[in-house]
Scaffold this active site. Structure first.
Site, short mmCIF file in Angstrom:
data_model
loop_
_atom_site.label_atom_id
_atom_site.label_comp_id
_atom_site.label_asym_id
_atom_site.label_seq_id
_atom_site.Cartn_x
_atom_site.Cartn_y
_atom_site.Cartn_z
N GLY A 1 -0.70 1.57 1.32
CA GLY A 1 -0.68 2.79 0.50
C GLY A 1 -0.92 2.42 -0.94
O GLY A 1 -0.84 1.25 -1.33
N ASP B 1 5.50 -3.69 -9.09
CA ASP B 1 5.79 -2.91 -10.31
C ASP B 1 4.83 -1.75 -10.51
O ASP B 1 4.99 -0.97 -11.46
CB ASP B 1 5.80 -3.83 -11.54
CG ASP B 1 4.46 -4.52 -11.76
OD1 ASP B 1 3.50 -4.25 -11.00
OD2 ASP B 1 4.37 -5.34 -12.69
N ASP C 1 -8.29 -2.47 4.24
CA ASP C 1 -7.88 -1.49 3.23
C ASP C 1 -8.84 -1.52 2.03
O ASP C 1 -8.77 -0.65 1.16
CB ASP C 1 -6.44 -1.74 2.76
CG ASP C 1 -6.19 -3.17 2.34
OD1 ASP C 1 -6.36 -4.07 3.19
OD2 ASP C 1 -5.87 -3.40 1.17
N ASN C 2 -9.71 -2.51 1.98
CA ASN C 2 -10.69 -2.60 0.90
C ASN C 2 -12.10 -2.29 1.38
O ASN C 2 -13.08 -2.75 0.80
CB ASN C 2 -10.64 -4.00 0.27
CG ASN C 2 -9.31 -4.26 -0.44
OD1 ASN C 2 -8.61 -3.32 -0.83
ND2 ASN C 2 -8.94 -5.51 -0.59
N ARG D 1 -10.46 4.81 3.21
CA ARG D 1 -10.74 3.44 3.63
C ARG D 1 -10.66 3.33 5.15
O ARG D 1 -10.06 4.20 5.80
CB ARG D 1 -9.68 2.50 3.03
CG ARG D 1 -9.53 2.63 1.52
CD ARG D 1 -8.06 2.44 1.09
NE ARG D 1 -7.87 2.80 -0.32
CZ ARG D 1 -7.99 1.94 -1.32
NH1 ARG D 1 -8.26 0.68 -1.09
NH2 ARG D 1 -7.84 2.34 -2.57
N ARG E 1 -10.82 4.79 -12.39
CA ARG E 1 -11.87 4.49 -11.41
C ARG E 1 -12.43 5.78 -10.85
O ARG E 1 -11.69 6.73 -10.57
CB ARG E 1 -11.25 3.62 -10.31
CG ARG E 1 -12.20 3.28 -9.20
CD ARG E 1 -11.73 2.04 -8.48
NE ARG E 1 -10.67 2.29 -7.53
CZ ARG E 1 -10.15 1.33 -6.75
NH1 ARG E 1 -10.56 0.08 -6.86
NH2 ARG E 1 -9.20 1.61 -5.90
N ASP F 1 -12.54 -2.06 -4.71
CA ASP F 1 -11.45 -3.00 -4.95
C ASP F 1 -11.94 -4.39 -5.32
O ASP F 1 -11.94 -5.32 -4.51
CB ASP F 1 -10.49 -3.06 -3.75
CG ASP F 1 -9.37 -2.04 -3.90
OD1 ASP F 1 -9.40 -1.28 -4.89
OD2 ASP F 1 -8.47 -2.00 -3.06
N GLY G 1 0.00 1.45 -3.98
CA GLY G 1 1.22 0.94 -4.61
C GLY G 1 1.11 0.88 -6.11
O GLY G 1 2.11 0.80 -6.83
N ARG G 2 -0.11 0.89 -6.59
CA ARG G 2 -0.29 0.87 -8.05
C ARG G 2 -1.50 1.69 -8.44
O ARG G 2 -2.18 1.39 -9.42
CB ARG G 2 -0.45 -0.56 -8.54
CG ARG G 2 -1.60 -1.28 -7.89
CD ARG G 2 -2.07 -2.39 -8.74
NE ARG G 2 -3.05 -3.16 -7.99
CZ ARG G 2 -3.63 -4.23 -8.45
NH1 ARG G 2 -3.33 -4.66 -9.65
NH2 ARG G 2 -4.51 -4.87 -7.75
P1 AMP Z 1 -5.19 -4.90 -3.55
O1 AMP Z 1 -4.97 -6.38 -3.60
O2 AMP Z 1 -5.42 -4.29 -4.90
O3 AMP Z 1 -6.22 -4.48 -2.56
O4 AMP Z 1 -3.80 -4.29 -3.07
C1 AMP Z 1 -3.26 -4.47 -1.79
C2 AMP Z 1 -2.01 -3.61 -1.66
O5 AMP Z 1 -0.98 -4.08 -2.53
C3 AMP Z 1 -2.23 -2.15 -2.00
O6 AMP Z 1 -1.42 -1.38 -1.16
C4 AMP Z 1 -1.75 -2.08 -3.42
O7 AMP Z 1 -1.37 -0.78 -3.77
C5 AMP Z 1 -0.59 -3.03 -3.40
N1 AMP Z 1 -0.31 -3.60 -4.75
C6 AMP Z 1 -1.07 -4.50 -5.42
N2 AMP Z 1 -0.52 -4.78 -6.61
C7 AMP Z 1 0.61 -4.03 -6.72
C8 AMP Z 1 1.61 -3.86 -7.72
N3 AMP Z 1 1.58 -4.51 -8.88
N4 AMP Z 1 2.61 -2.99 -7.45
C9 AMP Z 1 2.68 -2.32 -6.30
N5 AMP Z 1 1.77 -2.43 -5.32
C10 AMP Z 1 0.74 -3.27 -5.51
MG MG Z 2 -6.99 -2.81 -2.14
#
Ligand code: AMP
Ligand code: MG
Length: 493
Positions: free
Chosen positions: A98, A133, A259-260, A191, A184, A269, A100-101
């Site tokens: 989901g 965070d 997810d990407n 996805r 963005r 991503d 997360g940020r």
């Molecule tokens: P990503 O590496 O950007 O594709 O992220 C993979 C997953 O980790 C996704 O669900 C993001 O929302 C979550 N995520 C990445 N960085 C953070 C963060 N700093 N805080 C919360 N969730 C994160």
């Molecule tokens: Mg991602």
């Protein structure tokens, strides 16, 4: 109000035209979210060119108003912020994830009628943040900005970057970093992982999601017979076309988790991604991808694997009898390598100036790549050197091996039945001069992060904005790094 009364400046003077189509999907697919308050928002970079393509005018915003907007402090009228639920296979293992940020503000309608997602990345915690965070550091957000805009200029389907704003607050990664928010813009953020989530949640959410994605990205399939099978095939075709484009420009995504993978067929991503310098199929940039799962040469195979995860989610929609659904899906998946190969070989032919097709073309391409690998020749510059009129200049081209290949290619070009200059012109329209090379990206990010100097970044953005043009003032951007041993981007984004 009398006609004399000055009209207050409309809150949407920027030109936002928001809808909230995703919010009308079943509740399981998202939750409401609010961007976090931040101490000191400040614009780092604004994409005026993209803004005007979207029908937005940022020129009238004061620096404070732009900072408040792009740090998520002052939301555009009509937006309705949510975090999207999704899952994903990360390095092969299934996880529920989901946003997360990230926070989706909704969908903006462009002057041409296109609907685009507007999303903040790094704007604070959501329901899906788990231990994180919800924030992002400036460097990785600028990296996504530069590389996504370079990809767009190269003609590769991609999400776009409208702005980066710093928050005035620290984030803690490997040490303390400056916090930032990226705005963005995407065809959508649906996805493969969104389907994996919906399929495990409930059949109604899955069907609604599939219909939504078809309506948004494949409207021509709305009334197709076997609509969901046609959808699978269409997504597979777009992924084949996309990843072929990556291969043709030497782009390594780095984290091809499901997810990407965007169902729209856009690159999404940008994490530990980078462009290959010397040609080597084993090229990996992500520091945590020690097994080379997402290496350059493995990207087509991984795409097929990811599409298999996508197909699994659609089985129940494809046919009521599992055997029939599996057989139909398998046919699409088994057809992927040939579809990919067709896109790739068509692209490679253009890179070699060929507009006709001959049986020996694939071998001609593979032999060039084999020579490049052995000679550690730069992928981008070799194709561009071949695009010049006259024999390619440079010491490495003076070898017998290269000479033999070159003679075959010259013969092949002669069979095109058109002037060689026409072939070279085709080559110069598809073989870039400037790509965002790692060392240049890193140089721009360090200047911004360490010295608050954004001029290096602005100049790099200018260099990558017209990648097929030979401009003397950007000649230095053609140079590969003197030494790229051990180059790694970090996943701690
Ligand atoms: P990503 O590496 O950007 O594709 O992220 C993979 C997953 O980790 C996704 O669900 C993001 O929302 C979550 N995520 C990445 N960085 C953070 C963060 N700093 N805080 C919360 N969730 C994160
Ligand atoms: Mg991602």
């Amino acid at each position: 109000m009398s006609p004399q009364t000055a009209l207050p400046i409309a809150p949407d003077a920027v030109g936002w035209r928001f809808d909230n189509t995703y919010s009308r999907l079943p509740d399981a697919l998202f939750t409401a979210a609010e961007p976090a308050r931040v101490a000191g928002p400040k614009v780092a970079v604004l994409n005026h060119r993209l803004a005007s393509e979207l029908g937005l005018d940022l020129t009238g915003l004061s620096p404070d108003a732009a900072a408040a907007l792009f740090a998520g402090q002052d939301l555009p009228p009509g937006s309705q912020p949510i975090a999207q639920a999704y899952a994903g296979h990360q390095y092969g293992g299934f996880t529920v994830l989901g946003d997360g940020r990230a926070i989706l503000l909704g969908e903006h309608r462009t002057p041409s009628g296109r609907l685009v997602d507007v999303q903040f990345k790094g704007s604070g915690r959501t329901r899906y943040s788990r231990g994180g965070d919800g924030r992002a550091a400036l460097g990785p957000m600028l990296r996504e900005y530069v590389i996504s805009e370079a990809m767009a200029a190269l003609g590769v389907p991609t999400t776009r970057s409208l702005a980066v704003a710093t928050t005035g607050e620290p984030v803690y990664r490997t040490g303390q970093k400056k916090g930032a928010v990226l705005t963005r813009v995407a065809a959508s953020h649906v996805r493969v992982g969104t389907f994996e989530y919906a399929a495990r949640r409930d059949p109604a959410a899955l069907r609604a999601l599939a219909d939504y994605a078809i309506d948004r990205h494949y409207p021509e399939l709305a009334d197709a017979p076997q609509k969901y099978l046609a959808f699978l095939r269409a997504v597979a075709d777009r992924q084949a076309a996309l990843v072929a484009r990556w291969q043709l420009i030497g782009f390594v995504h780095g984290v091809m988790n499901t997810d990407n993978v965007a169902v729209s067929g856009e690159t999404i991503d940008y994490g530990p991604c980078a462009f290959m310098n010397a040609y080597d199929p084993a090229t990996v940039f992500s520091s945590i991808d020690s097994g080379g799962r997402y290496a350059y040469g493995n990207q087509p195979n991984i795409t097929q694997w990811n599409l298999a995860r996508f197909a699994e989610t659609l089985l129940a929609l494809i046919a009521p009898e599992p055997e029939a659904a599996v057989a139909a899906a398998m046919e699409v998946l088994n057809g992927f390598p040939a579809v990919f190969e067709r896109f790739w070989l068509d692209g490679m032919r253009a890179k070699l100036g060929l507009s006709s097709a001959e049986a020996g073309d694939a071998e001609l391409v593979h032999d060039l790549l084999g020579w490049m690998h052995a000679a550690r020749a730069d992928f981008t510059n070799t194709f561009r050197d071949l695009s010049a009129d006259g024999p390619p200049a440079g010491e490495k081209y003076q070898t017998a091996d290269f000479g033999a290949w070159h003679a075959r290619w010259v013969e092949r070009l002669a069979r095109e039945g058109r002037p060689v200059a026409a072939s070279h012109a085709l080559m110069r329209s598809v073989n870039p001069v400037v790509i965002p090379r790692n060392h240049r990206v890193e140089e721009a990010l360090s200047a911004a992060e360490e010295r608050d100097d954004f001029t290096v970044l602005e100049r790099l953005l200018e260099a990558v904005s017209a990648p097929f043009e030979e401009r003397a003032e950007f000649a230095a951007y053609r140079e590969p790094p003197a030494d790229e041993c051990g180059y790694r981007t970090f996943c701690g984004t």
